[in-house]
Design a protein around this motif. Structure first.
Motif, mmCIF file in Angstrom:
data_model
loop_
_atom_site.group_PDB
_atom_site.id
_atom_site.type_symbol
_atom_site.label_atom_id
_atom_site.label_comp_id
_atom_site.label_asym_id
_atom_site.label_seq_id
_atom_site.Cartn_x
_atom_site.Cartn_y
_atom_site.Cartn_z
ATOM 1 N N CYS A 1 14.151 0.723 -6.066
ATOM 2 C CA CYS A 1 13.425 -0.350 -5.549
ATOM 3 C C CYS A 1 11.966 -0.456 -5.562
ATOM 4 O O CYS A 1 11.552 0.749 -5.691
ATOM 5 N N SER B 1 10.123 -5.681 -2.080
ATOM 6 C CA SER B 1 9.653 -6.058 -1.060
ATOM 7 C C SER B 1 8.175 -5.783 -0.669
ATOM 8 O O SER B 1 7.598 -4.746 -1.459
ATOM 9 N N THR C 1 16.004 -10.095 -2.941
ATOM 10 C CA THR C 1 17.068 -9.294 -3.066
ATOM 11 C C THR C 1 17.898 -9.844 -4.316
ATOM 12 O O THR C 1 18.135 -11.046 -4.385
ATOM 13 N N ARG D 1 10.924 -10.341 1.014
ATOM 14 C CA ARG D 1 11.871 -9.633 0.413
ATOM 15 C C ARG D 1 12.567 -9.981 -0.623
ATOM 16 O O ARG D 1 13.264 -11.218 -0.311
ATOM 17 N N TYR E 1 16.757 -13.615 -7.967
ATOM 18 C CA TYR E 1 16.557 -12.968 -6.681
ATOM 19 C C TYR E 1 16.905 -13.996 -5.457
ATOM 20 O O TYR E 1 16.418 -15.103 -5.553
ATOM 21 N N CYS F 1 16.024 -4.542 -5.246
ATOM 22 C CA CYS F 1 15.508 -5.169 -4.049
ATOM 23 C C CYS F 1 13.890 -4.701 -4.140
ATOM 24 O O CYS F 1 13.578 -3.684 -4.647
#
Length: 261
Positions: free
Chosen positions: A100, A128, A186, A184, A159, A126
Protein backbone atom coordinates in the motif's frame (compact mmCIF):
# COMPACT_ATOMS: atom_id res chain seq x y z
CA UNK A 1 17.86 17.51 17.23
CA UNK A 2 16.35 20.72 15.89
CA UNK A 3 13.21 20.60 13.78
CA UNK A 4 13.45 20.35 10.01
CA UNK A 5 12.94 23.60 8.14
CA UNK A 6 10.23 23.25 5.44
CA UNK A 7 11.69 23.74 1.97
CA UNK A 8 9.59 25.51 -0.63
CA UNK A 9 11.44 23.83 -3.51
CA UNK A 10 10.27 20.43 -2.23
CA UNK A 11 6.70 21.61 -1.64
CA UNK A 12 7.02 20.86 2.08
CA UNK A 13 4.16 21.78 4.41
CA UNK A 14 4.51 19.81 7.64
CA UNK A 15 1.30 18.62 9.28
CA UNK A 16 1.09 19.62 12.97
CA UNK A 17 -2.29 18.15 13.95
CA UNK A 18 -1.84 14.69 15.50
CA UNK A 19 -5.55 13.83 15.31
CA UNK A 20 -5.54 14.33 11.56
CA UNK A 21 -2.34 12.28 11.25
CA UNK A 22 -4.06 9.47 13.17
CA UNK A 23 -7.10 9.66 10.88
CA UNK A 24 -4.88 9.40 7.81
CA UNK A 25 -3.08 6.37 9.28
CA UNK A 26 -6.49 4.78 9.94
CA UNK A 27 -7.28 4.81 6.21
CA UNK A 28 -5.11 1.67 5.97
CA UNK A 29 -6.79 -0.11 8.90
CA UNK A 30 -8.03 -2.88 6.59
CA UNK A 31 -4.51 -3.59 5.27
CA UNK A 32 -2.63 -4.50 8.46
CA UNK A 33 -0.85 -7.48 6.88
CA UNK A 34 0.17 -5.65 3.71
CA UNK A 35 3.52 -3.79 3.53
CA UNK A 36 3.19 0.00 3.44
CA UNK A 37 5.31 2.63 1.68
CA UNK A 38 5.01 6.18 3.04
CA UNK A 39 5.98 8.98 0.66
CA UNK A 40 7.51 12.17 2.09
CA UNK A 41 7.40 11.46 5.85
CA UNK A 42 9.12 14.75 6.75
CA UNK A 43 9.41 14.72 10.53
CA UNK A 44 7.33 11.58 10.93
CA UNK A 45 3.97 12.94 12.13
CA UNK A 46 2.15 10.26 10.13
CA UNK A 47 4.98 7.74 10.41
CA UNK A 48 4.62 7.45 14.21
CA UNK A 49 1.01 6.27 13.93
CA UNK A 50 1.78 3.82 11.11
CA UNK A 51 4.51 2.28 13.30
CA UNK A 52 2.23 2.23 16.37
CA UNK A 53 -0.38 0.33 14.40
CA UNK A 54 2.16 -2.34 13.48
CA UNK A 55 2.42 -1.79 9.74
CA UNK A 56 5.39 -3.28 7.89
CA UNK A 57 6.60 0.19 6.94
CA UNK A 58 9.21 1.68 4.61
CA UNK A 59 9.46 5.43 3.97
CA UNK A 60 10.87 7.29 0.97
CA UNK A 61 12.24 10.78 1.62
CA UNK A 62 14.24 13.00 -0.73
CA UNK A 63 15.17 15.69 1.81
CA UNK A 64 18.48 14.84 3.51
CA UNK A 65 17.63 16.96 6.57
CA UNK A 66 14.39 15.02 7.05
CA UNK A 67 16.26 11.72 6.60
CA UNK A 68 18.70 12.69 9.37
CA UNK A 69 15.80 13.69 11.64
CA UNK A 70 13.98 10.39 11.04
CA UNK A 71 17.14 8.35 11.65
CA UNK A 72 17.69 10.07 15.00
CA UNK A 73 14.08 10.09 16.22
CA UNK A 74 12.69 6.84 14.83
CA UNK A 75 15.08 3.96 15.60
CA UNK A 76 12.40 1.50 14.41
CA UNK A 77 12.95 2.84 10.89
CA UNK A 78 16.57 1.67 10.76
CA UNK A 79 17.16 0.14 7.34
CA UNK A 80 13.71 1.22 6.15
CA UNK A 81 14.41 4.78 5.01
CA UNK A 82 14.85 5.13 1.26
CA UNK A 83 16.65 8.43 0.65
CA UNK A 84 15.60 8.81 -2.99
CA UNK A 85 13.08 10.44 -5.29
CA UNK A 86 9.88 8.37 -5.27
CA UNK A 87 9.18 9.21 -8.93
CA UNK A 88 12.47 7.58 -9.97
CA UNK A 89 12.11 4.40 -7.89
CA UNK A 90 11.61 0.96 -9.42
CA UNK A 91 8.89 -0.14 -7.00
CA UNK A 92 8.90 -3.76 -8.17
CA UNK A 93 12.51 -3.99 -6.93
CA UNK A 94 11.34 -2.82 -3.50
CA UNK A 95 8.21 -4.95 -3.40
CA UNK A 96 7.89 -8.22 -5.31
CA UNK A 97 4.28 -8.58 -4.10
CA UNK A 98 1.45 -6.30 -2.95
CA UNK A 99 1.98 -3.11 -0.96
CA UNK A 100 0.00 0.00 0.00
CA UNK A 101 1.02 3.63 -0.51
CA UNK A 102 0.29 6.48 1.91
CA UNK A 103 1.55 9.99 2.58
CA UNK A 104 1.07 13.68 3.06
CA UNK A 105 2.01 14.11 -0.57
CA UNK A 106 4.03 17.06 -1.93
CA UNK A 107 1.33 19.04 -3.74
CA UNK A 108 3.58 19.99 -6.65
CA UNK A 109 4.00 16.34 -7.72
CA UNK A 110 0.83 14.67 -6.42
CA UNK A 111 -0.60 13.96 -9.90
CA UNK A 112 2.70 12.37 -10.96
CA UNK A 113 2.63 10.22 -7.82
CA UNK A 114 -0.85 8.90 -8.67
CA UNK A 115 0.09 8.17 -12.27
CA UNK A 116 3.07 6.20 -10.95
CA UNK A 117 0.75 4.28 -8.60
CA UNK A 118 -1.32 3.48 -11.70
CA UNK A 119 1.76 1.91 -13.32
CA UNK A 120 1.86 -0.54 -10.39
CA UNK A 121 -1.91 -1.05 -10.10
CA UNK A 122 -1.58 -4.85 -9.98
CA UNK A 123 0.57 -4.53 -6.84
CA UNK A 124 -1.11 -1.61 -5.04
CA UNK A 125 -4.54 -2.50 -3.58
CA UNK A 126 -4.87 0.81 -1.70
CA UNK A 127 -3.35 4.28 -1.91
CA UNK A 128 -4.42 6.97 0.52
CA UNK A 129 -3.27 10.26 1.95
CA UNK A 130 -3.50 14.03 1.85
CA UNK A 131 -3.36 16.25 -1.22
CA UNK A 132 -4.58 19.63 -2.38
CA UNK A 133 -8.39 19.84 -2.07
CA UNK A 134 -8.82 20.80 -5.72
CA UNK A 135 -6.87 17.73 -6.88
CA UNK A 136 -8.80 15.48 -4.47
CA UNK A 137 -12.08 16.73 -5.95
CA UNK A 138 -10.76 16.02 -9.43
CA UNK A 139 -9.77 12.45 -8.55
CA UNK A 140 -13.08 11.60 -6.90
CA UNK A 141 -15.53 13.53 -9.09
CA UNK A 142 -18.24 11.79 -11.11
CA UNK A 143 -19.07 12.30 -14.81
CA UNK A 144 -20.91 15.57 -15.42
CA UNK A 145 -18.85 17.53 -12.91
CA UNK A 146 -16.57 20.40 -13.91
CA UNK A 147 -13.81 18.79 -11.85
CA UNK A 148 -14.08 15.54 -13.82
CA UNK A 149 -11.16 15.24 -16.23
CA UNK A 150 -8.27 13.16 -17.55
CA UNK A 151 -6.90 12.04 -14.18
CA UNK A 152 -10.44 11.21 -12.94
CA UNK A 153 -11.08 8.81 -15.84
CA UNK A 154 -7.65 7.18 -15.94
CA UNK A 155 -7.59 6.49 -12.18
CA UNK A 156 -11.27 5.56 -11.81
CA UNK A 157 -10.83 2.93 -14.51
CA UNK A 158 -8.84 0.93 -11.95
CA UNK A 159 -9.61 2.41 -8.50
CA UNK A 160 -12.68 3.34 -6.46
CA UNK A 161 -11.84 6.80 -5.09
CA UNK A 162 -13.28 8.25 -1.87
CA UNK A 163 -13.02 11.88 -0.81
CA UNK A 164 -12.81 11.34 2.96
CA UNK A 165 -12.49 14.77 4.61
CA UNK A 166 -11.26 18.34 4.15
CA UNK A 167 -8.29 19.75 6.09
CA UNK A 168 -7.75 23.42 7.02
CA UNK A 169 -4.64 25.35 6.00
CA UNK A 170 -3.98 26.22 9.65
CA UNK A 171 -2.79 22.75 10.71
CA UNK A 172 0.41 22.99 8.65
CA UNK A 173 3.81 24.64 9.02
CA UNK A 174 3.94 26.75 6.93
CA UNK A 175 0.22 27.02 6.07
CA UNK A 176 -0.34 26.36 2.34
CA UNK A 177 -2.39 28.84 0.32
CA UNK A 178 -5.00 26.16 -0.39
CA UNK A 179 -7.20 23.77 1.56
CA UNK A 180 -6.25 20.11 1.67
CA UNK A 181 -8.19 16.86 1.62
CA UNK A 182 -7.69 13.19 2.42
CA UNK A 183 -8.61 10.57 -0.15
CA UNK A 184 -8.49 6.79 -0.40
CA UNK A 185 -8.10 4.86 -3.66
CA UNK A 186 -9.07 1.18 -3.47
CA UNK A 187 -8.34 -1.15 -6.36
CA UNK A 188 -11.58 -2.21 -8.06
CA UNK A 189 -12.37 -5.62 -9.53
CA UNK A 190 -11.43 -4.72 -13.12
CA UNK A 191 -8.73 -7.01 -14.49
CA UNK A 192 -8.64 -5.58 -18.01
CA UNK A 193 -10.19 -2.68 -19.88
CA UNK A 194 -11.46 -4.73 -22.78
CA UNK A 195 -9.80 -2.27 -25.17
CA UNK A 196 -6.30 -1.15 -26.05
CA UNK A 197 -5.05 0.62 -22.91
CA UNK A 198 -2.64 2.94 -24.74
CA UNK A 199 -5.37 4.01 -27.17
CA UNK A 200 -7.78 4.48 -24.24
CA UNK A 201 -5.36 6.97 -22.67
CA UNK A 202 -4.94 8.76 -26.00
CA UNK A 203 -8.72 9.04 -26.50
CA UNK A 204 -9.24 10.40 -22.98
CA UNK A 205 -6.40 12.94 -23.21
CA UNK A 206 -7.28 14.07 -26.76
CA UNK A 207 -10.96 14.67 -26.04
CA UNK A 208 -10.35 16.48 -22.74
CA UNK A 209 -7.83 18.75 -24.44
CA UNK A 210 -10.92 20.42 -25.94
CA UNK A 211 -13.35 19.63 -23.17
CA UNK A 212 -15.91 22.31 -24.08
CA UNK A 213 -16.42 20.83 -27.54
CA UNK A 214 -18.55 17.81 -28.38
CA UNK A 215 -16.69 14.59 -29.07
CA UNK A 216 -17.51 15.00 -32.74
CA UNK A 217 -15.05 17.90 -32.79
CA UNK A 218 -12.60 17.08 -30.02
CA UNK A 219 -11.74 13.61 -31.34
CA UNK A 220 -10.90 14.76 -34.89
CA UNK A 221 -7.13 14.70 -34.19
CA UNK A 222 -7.54 10.90 -34.00
CA UNK A 223 -10.39 10.13 -36.39
CA UNK A 224 -10.11 12.98 -38.90
CA UNK A 225 -13.05 14.80 -40.47
CA UNK A 226 -14.24 11.91 -42.70
CA UNK A 227 -15.05 9.35 -39.99
CA UNK A 228 -18.35 7.78 -41.13
CA UNK A 229 -20.02 7.33 -37.73
CA UNK A 230 -20.07 10.88 -36.35
CA UNK A 231 -23.87 10.65 -36.45
CA UNK A 232 -23.87 8.26 -33.46
CA UNK A 233 -25.37 9.78 -30.26
CA UNK A 234 -22.12 9.43 -28.26
CA UNK A 235 -20.50 12.12 -30.45
CA UNK A 236 -23.12 14.65 -29.31
CA UNK A 237 -21.66 14.47 -25.79
CA UNK A 238 -18.75 16.38 -24.26
CA UNK A 239 -15.94 14.32 -22.70
CA UNK A 240 -16.91 15.28 -19.13
CA UNK A 241 -20.29 13.57 -19.66
CA UNK A 242 -18.77 10.14 -20.38
CA UNK A 243 -18.29 7.44 -17.73
CA UNK A 244 -15.23 5.18 -17.75
CA UNK A 245 -17.34 2.48 -19.43
CA UNK A 246 -18.42 4.91 -22.17
CA UNK A 247 -14.80 5.89 -22.78
CA UNK A 248 -13.99 2.19 -23.15
CA UNK A 249 -16.79 1.80 -25.72
CA UNK A 250 -15.58 4.91 -27.55
CA UNK A 251 -12.04 3.49 -27.63
CA UNK A 252 -13.35 0.24 -29.13
CA UNK A 253 -15.17 2.24 -31.80
CA UNK A 254 -12.02 4.24 -32.60
CA UNK A 255 -9.95 1.06 -32.66
CA UNK A 256 -12.20 -0.65 -35.20
CA UNK A 257 -12.01 2.35 -37.51
CA UNK A 258 -8.23 2.73 -37.20
CA UNK A 259 -7.73 -0.99 -37.95
CA UNK A 260 -9.94 -0.71 -41.07
CA UNK A 261 -7.92 2.24 -42.24
Amino acid sequence: MRLVKPKKALGQHFLKDLQIAQRIANTLADYKGTPVLEIGPGMGVLTQFLLEEGHDLKVVELDSESVAYLEQNFPDLKGRIIAQDFLKLDLSQLYPDRFCVIGNYPYNISSQIFFKVLDYKEQIPCCSGMIQKEVAERLASAPGSKAYGIISVLLQAWYDIEYLFTVSEQVFNPPPKVKSAVIRMTRNSRTELGCDEKLFKTVVKTTFNQRRKTLRNSIKPILGKDFPDYHLPIFDKRPEQLSVEQFIELTKLVSRYIIKE
